[in-house]
Design a protein around this motif. Structure first.
Motif, mmCIF file in Angstrom:
data_model
loop_
_atom_site.group_PDB
_atom_site.id
_atom_site.type_symbol
_atom_site.label_atom_id
_atom_site.label_comp_id
_atom_site.label_asym_id
_atom_site.label_seq_id
_atom_site.Cartn_x
_atom_site.Cartn_y
_atom_site.Cartn_z
ATOM 1 N N TYR A 134 -21.061 38.950 -82.732
ATOM 2 C CA TYR A 134 -21.421 40.354 -82.560
ATOM 3 C C TYR A 134 -20.190 41.233 -82.396
ATOM 4 N N THR A 135 -20.384 42.490 -82.732
ATOM 5 C CA THR A 135 -19.489 43.554 -82.282
ATOM 6 C C THR A 135 -20.186 44.276 -81.137
ATOM 7 N N MET A 136 -19.477 44.458 -80.040
ATOM 8 C CA MET A 136 -20.016 45.173 -78.878
ATOM 9 C C MET A 136 -19.312 46.516 -78.782
ATOM 10 N N GLY A 137 -20.084 47.550 -78.499
ATOM 11 C CA GLY A 137 -19.453 48.856 -78.505
ATOM 12 C C GLY A 137 -20.055 49.835 -77.525
ATOM 13 N N TRP A 138 -19.372 50.938 -77.403
ATOM 14 C CA TRP A 138 -19.846 52.087 -76.636
ATOM 15 C C TRP A 138 -19.974 53.270 -77.594
ATOM 16 N N LEU A 139 -21.097 53.924 -77.509
ATOM 17 C CA LEU A 139 -21.380 55.093 -78.305
ATOM 18 C C LEU A 139 -21.794 56.186 -77.335
ATOM 19 N N ARG A 140 -21.743 57.448 -77.763
ATOM 20 C CA ARG A 140 -22.155 58.519 -76.868
ATOM 21 C C ARG A 140 -22.863 59.625 -77.630
ATOM 22 N N GLN A 141 -23.656 60.384 -76.888
ATOM 23 C CA GLN A 141 -24.349 61.527 -77.473
ATOM 24 C C GLN A 141 -24.299 62.682 -76.493
ATOM 25 N N ALA A 142 -23.661 63.751 -76.925
ATOM 26 C CA ALA A 142 -23.587 64.979 -76.127
ATOM 27 C C ALA A 142 -24.780 65.864 -76.470
ATOM 28 N N PRO A 143 -25.150 66.755 -75.567
ATOM 29 C CA PRO A 143 -26.291 67.643 -75.821
ATOM 30 C C PRO A 143 -26.114 68.424 -77.119
ATOM 31 N N GLY A 144 -27.133 68.368 -77.973
ATOM 32 C CA GLY A 144 -27.105 69.116 -79.214
ATOM 33 C C GLY A 144 -26.226 68.532 -80.298
ATOM 34 N N LYS A 145 -25.687 67.355 -80.061
ATOM 35 C CA LYS A 145 -24.793 66.737 -81.047
ATOM 36 C C LYS A 145 -25.318 65.377 -81.476
ATOM 37 N N ASP A 146 -24.812 64.904 -82.604
ATOM 38 C CA ASP A 146 -25.173 63.579 -83.080
ATOM 39 C C ASP A 146 -24.498 62.507 -82.225
ATOM 40 N N ARG A 147 -25.109 61.328 -82.261
ATOM 41 C CA ARG A 147 -24.502 60.196 -81.577
ATOM 42 C C ARG A 147 -23.190 59.843 -82.284
ATOM 43 N N GLU A 148 -22.177 59.479 -81.511
ATOM 44 C CA GLU A 148 -20.885 59.177 -82.118
ATOM 45 C C GLU A 148 -20.286 57.905 -81.542
ATOM 46 N N PHE A 149 -19.464 57.296 -82.344
ATOM 47 C CA PHE A 149 -18.763 56.083 -81.964
ATOM 48 C C PHE A 149 -17.665 56.405 -80.955
ATOM 49 N N VAL A 150 -17.495 55.546 -79.952
ATOM 50 C CA VAL A 150 -16.435 55.709 -78.958
ATOM 51 C C VAL A 150 -15.438 54.553 -79.045
ATOM 52 N N ALA A 151 -15.916 53.328 -78.885
ATOM 53 C CA ALA A 151 -15.035 52.162 -78.891
ATOM 54 C C ALA A 151 -15.852 50.914 -79.159
ATOM 55 N N ALA A 152 -15.200 49.876 -79.698
ATOM 56 C CA ALA A 152 -15.905 48.627 -79.971
ATOM 57 C C ALA A 152 -14.905 47.500 -80.124
ATOM 58 N N PHE A 153 -15.411 46.273 -79.973
ATOM 59 C CA PHE A 153 -14.595 45.101 -80.253
ATOM 60 C C PHE A 153 -15.482 44.001 -80.811
ATOM 61 N N SER A 154 -14.872 43.137 -81.624
ATOM 62 C CA SER A 154 -15.555 41.940 -82.093
ATOM 63 C C SER A 154 -15.437 40.870 -81.034
ATOM 64 N N TRP A 155 -16.579 40.296 -80.625
ATOM 65 C CA TRP A 155 -16.570 39.343 -79.524
ATOM 66 C C TRP A 155 -15.663 38.165 -79.843
ATOM 67 N N SER A 156 -15.666 37.685 -81.055
ATOM 68 C CA SER A 156 -14.689 36.674 -81.460
ATOM 69 C C SER A 156 -13.741 37.327 -82.446
ATOM 70 N N GLY A 157 -12.489 37.045 -82.318
ATOM 71 C CA GLY A 157 -11.505 37.678 -83.180
ATOM 72 C C GLY A 157 -10.722 38.750 -82.478
ATOM 73 N N GLY A 158 -11.354 39.444 -81.534
ATOM 74 C CA GLY A 158 -10.633 40.352 -80.667
ATOM 75 C C GLY A 158 -10.231 41.690 -81.241
ATOM 76 N N ARG A 159 -10.703 42.044 -82.442
ATOM 77 C CA ARG A 159 -10.312 43.348 -82.985
ATOM 78 C C ARG A 159 -10.954 44.441 -82.151
ATOM 79 N N ILE A 160 -10.194 45.483 -81.887
ATOM 80 C CA ILE A 160 -10.652 46.590 -81.060
ATOM 81 C C ILE A 160 -10.495 47.881 -81.836
ATOM 82 N N TYR A 161 -11.495 48.761 -81.664
ATOM 83 C CA TYR A 161 -11.477 50.049 -82.356
ATOM 84 C C TYR A 161 -11.742 51.165 -81.350
ATOM 85 N N TYR A 162 -11.106 52.300 -81.556
ATOM 86 C CA TYR A 162 -11.345 53.484 -80.747
ATOM 87 C C TYR A 162 -11.507 54.693 -81.645
#
Length: 123
Positions: free
Chosen positions: A32-60
């Motif tokens: 899996y990739t595990m991540g954090w996403l967020r949604q501000a009032p009146g805005k679309d949901r957006e990507f915040v950060a994520a990582f691949s559980w195996s492999g260790g790649r991280i995204y912001y």
């Protein structure tokens, strides 16, 4: 079935810090990739950060790079988001999410979501 339970949101002044936690259960998350996403009032949901559980790649997202850090505790199957130097524009409901795909930051790949936790940053 994947279960994700977030905690740690709250109200903080600009420049402050918060740490969000996400307890994950129901699957072995090595593919899996595990991540954090967020949604501000009146805005679309957006990507915040994520990582691949195996492999260790991280995204912001560019908007949080250098201020937020995603991490995990394998023994507890818990994912964290440390948020420093918070800004009023970081105010949103933050969601922990899981994608049955490695190395992704595409919101459409995240099929499992927690209930969300509110983060409010006052100016």
């Amino acid at each position: 079935q994947v279960q994700l339970v977030e905690s740690g949101g709250g109200l903080v002044q600009a420049g402050g810090s918060l740490r969000l936690s996400c307890a994950a259960s129901g699957r072995t998350f090595s593919s899996y990739t595990m991540g954090w996403l967020r949604q501000a009032p009146g805005k679309d949901r957006e990507f915040v950060a994520a990582f691949s559980w195996s492999g260790g790649r991280i995204y912001y997202a560019d908007s949080v790079k250098g201020r937020f850090t995603i991490s995990r505790d394998n023994a507890k199957n818990t994912v964290y988001l440390q948020m420093n130097s918070l800004k009023p524009e970081d105010t949103a409901v933050y969601y922990c999410a899981a994608a049955r795909k490695l190395a992704t930051r595409d919101l459409s790949d995240f099929g499992s979501w927690g209930q969300g936790t509110q983060v409010t940053v006052s100016s």
